[in-house]
Design a protein around this motif. Structure first.
Motif, PDB file in Angstrom:
ATOM      1  N   UNK A 268       0.977  -1.260  -0.016  1.00 40.80           N
ATOM      2  CA  UNK A 268      -0.082   0.035  -0.083  1.00 40.80           C
ATOM      3  C   UNK A 268       1.001   1.413   0.007  1.00 40.80           C
ATOM      4  N   UNK A 269       1.905   1.193   0.863  1.00 47.33           N
ATOM      5  CA  UNK A 269       2.835   2.325   0.711  1.00 47.33           C
ATOM      6  C   UNK A 269       3.699   2.638  -0.390  1.00 47.33           C
ATOM      7  N   UNK A 270       3.807   1.626  -1.047  1.00 47.47           N
ATOM      8  CA  UNK A 270       4.357   1.455  -2.551  1.00 47.47           C
ATOM      9  C   UNK A 270       3.484   2.265  -3.442  1.00 47.47           C
ATOM     10  N   UNK A 271       2.466   1.659  -3.350  1.00 44.92           N
ATOM     11  CA  UNK A 271       1.191   2.452  -4.073  1.00 44.92           C
ATOM     12  C   UNK A 271       0.887   3.859  -3.898  1.00 44.92           C
ATOM     13  N   UNK A 272       0.802   4.342  -2.423  1.00 42.51           N
ATOM     14  CA  UNK A 272       0.811   5.878  -2.256  1.00 42.51           C
ATOM     15  C   UNK A 272       2.115   6.580  -3.082  1.00 42.51           C
TER      16      UNK A 272
ATOM     17  N   UNK B 271      -0.159   7.153  -6.112  1.00 44.44           N
ATOM     18  CA  UNK B 271      -1.093   8.305  -5.813  1.00 44.44           C
ATOM     19  C   UNK B 271      -0.407   9.712  -5.485  1.00 44.44           C
ATOM     20  N   UNK B 272       0.493   9.754  -4.938  1.00 41.83           N
ATOM     21  CA  UNK B 272       1.095  11.197  -4.465  1.00 41.83           C
ATOM     22  C   UNK B 272       1.545  11.852  -5.743  1.00 41.83           C
TER      23      UNK B 272
ATOM     24  N   UNK C 155      13.188   9.366  -7.791  1.00 43.56           N
ATOM     25  CA  UNK C 155      12.182   9.692  -6.896  1.00 43.56           C
ATOM     26  C   UNK C 155      10.747   9.783  -7.539  1.00 43.56           C
ATOM     27  N   UNK C 156       9.767   8.994  -7.246  1.00 38.71           N
ATOM     28  CA  UNK C 156       8.625   8.933  -7.912  1.00 38.71           C
ATOM     29  C   UNK C 156       7.838  10.331  -7.989  1.00 38.71           C
TER      30      UNK C 156
END
Length: 319
Positions: free
Chosen positions: A35-39, A43-44, A170-171
């Motif tokens: 979930x953290x990777x998704x965010x 998402x961010x 950095x995404x």
């Protein structure tokens, strides 16, 4: 006070759900990381892209905000570094990481959800500005100094090169670059793609809060009260005060900018703080500081919101 609790309670309730989900073994460590990777990776960046493309670029990149928030963060970083090096005689790497914890807010995972509850859509604009400051100024500065403190033999130029390589992957920065390019081009995003971006951006706040809560499970201070307390006080008290003080020095204070800056400065440190700490042998203290700061921010954010309600400086009603 009830209106303040109406803002803060849902935010920390979602954090609590994340904690309970881990404690009750509803979700494990690896799914939570997913979930953290998704965010972080989807998402961010989508949230930043939406913020940069919803308004004209000149309205998003506010030089006063960048100057004041950036200067306030640098002041706290310098004070934290000077304290750990000059008074406590700690190594440069330790000082840089502790100063990072005092001066870099968790803008995406906590700052944005709080600001969105208080300010609405302008919160995304502040998120984009804070991401610039944290990812291009505070984090590179701290990592460069910490790498130099390790004396790895790479030298200053090699250290800068390694830090730059991490940053370009950095995404969030990639999202910033895409958003700026789209804004400069001035062309509307196709409707299906815009809808997908909106859906991803809408998931950023609640998913991020859930991850924060789950990450707090199992953390134990283990007798690090002094260092942990210094970092937490620096982040939750000194950083907001410094940002607020710098904004007061501006000739014409925009209440909206001041409100957004203070809300983001009140957030605890970046969620990846323990990851940076682990790299430099400080995983325990950074994880403990994150736990205490996140829990303590419920009190400090509520207090700041209450003070905002009773001051004419902010973009809030006094009722």
């Amino acid at each position: 006070m009830l209106d303040i609790l109406a803002i803060t309670t849902p935010i920390f309730a979602i954090i609590g759900l994340g904690y309970l989900a881990r404690a009750g073994r509803i979700i494990g460590h690896e799914p939570l990381q997913g979930i953290g990777i998704f965010v972080m990776y989807f998402a961010l960046p989508a949230l930043v892209i939406r913020a940069l493309t919803q308004n004209p670029l000149g309205e998003v990149f506010d030089p006063d905000y960048l100057l004041a928030y950036g200067a306030g963060s640098l002041v706290v970083f310098a004070l934290g570094l000077a304290f750990t090096l000059g008074l406590e005689h700690k190594p440069l790497g330790t000082g840089a990481i502790q100063a990072l914890g005092m001066s870099a807010s968790n803008s995406g995972f906590i700052g944005y959800p709080v600001a969105a509850m208080v300010l609405g859509s302008p919160a995304a604009m502040f998120l984009a500005l804070n991401m610039l400051i944290e990812n291009l100024l505070i984090i590179p500065l701290a990592l460069t100094l910490a790498e130099l403190g390790r004396q790895t033999g790479n030298g200053f130029r090699g250290t800068l090169h390694q830090t730059a390589l991490r940053l370009v992957r950095n995404p969030v920065l990639i999202g910033l670059l895409i958003g700026v390019l789209l804004a400069v081009m001035g062309r509307p995003i196709p409707a299906p793609l815009a809808k997908a971006i909106d859906m991803l951006a809408g998931a950023a706040g609640p998913a991020a809060l859930f991850v924060i809560g789950g990450s707090l499970y199992g953390l134990r201070p283990k007798g690090m009260v002094r260092d942990m307390g210094q970092i937490a006080i620096g982040k939750l008290v000194l950083h907001p005060l410094a940002v607020f003080g710098i904004f007061l020095l501006l000739p014409d204070i925009d209440p909206l900018l001041l409100t957004g800056a203070l809300l983001f400065a009140c957030a605890p440190m970046i969620s990846v703080y323990p990851i940076f700490g682990q790299r430099f042998g400080l995983s325990d203290i950074t994880a403990a500081a994150l736990m205490v700061s996140t829990l303590g921010s419920f009190v400090t954010i509520s207090l700041v919101l209450w003070l905002m309600r009773h001051s004419g400086l902010f973009a809030l009603s006094s009722g």
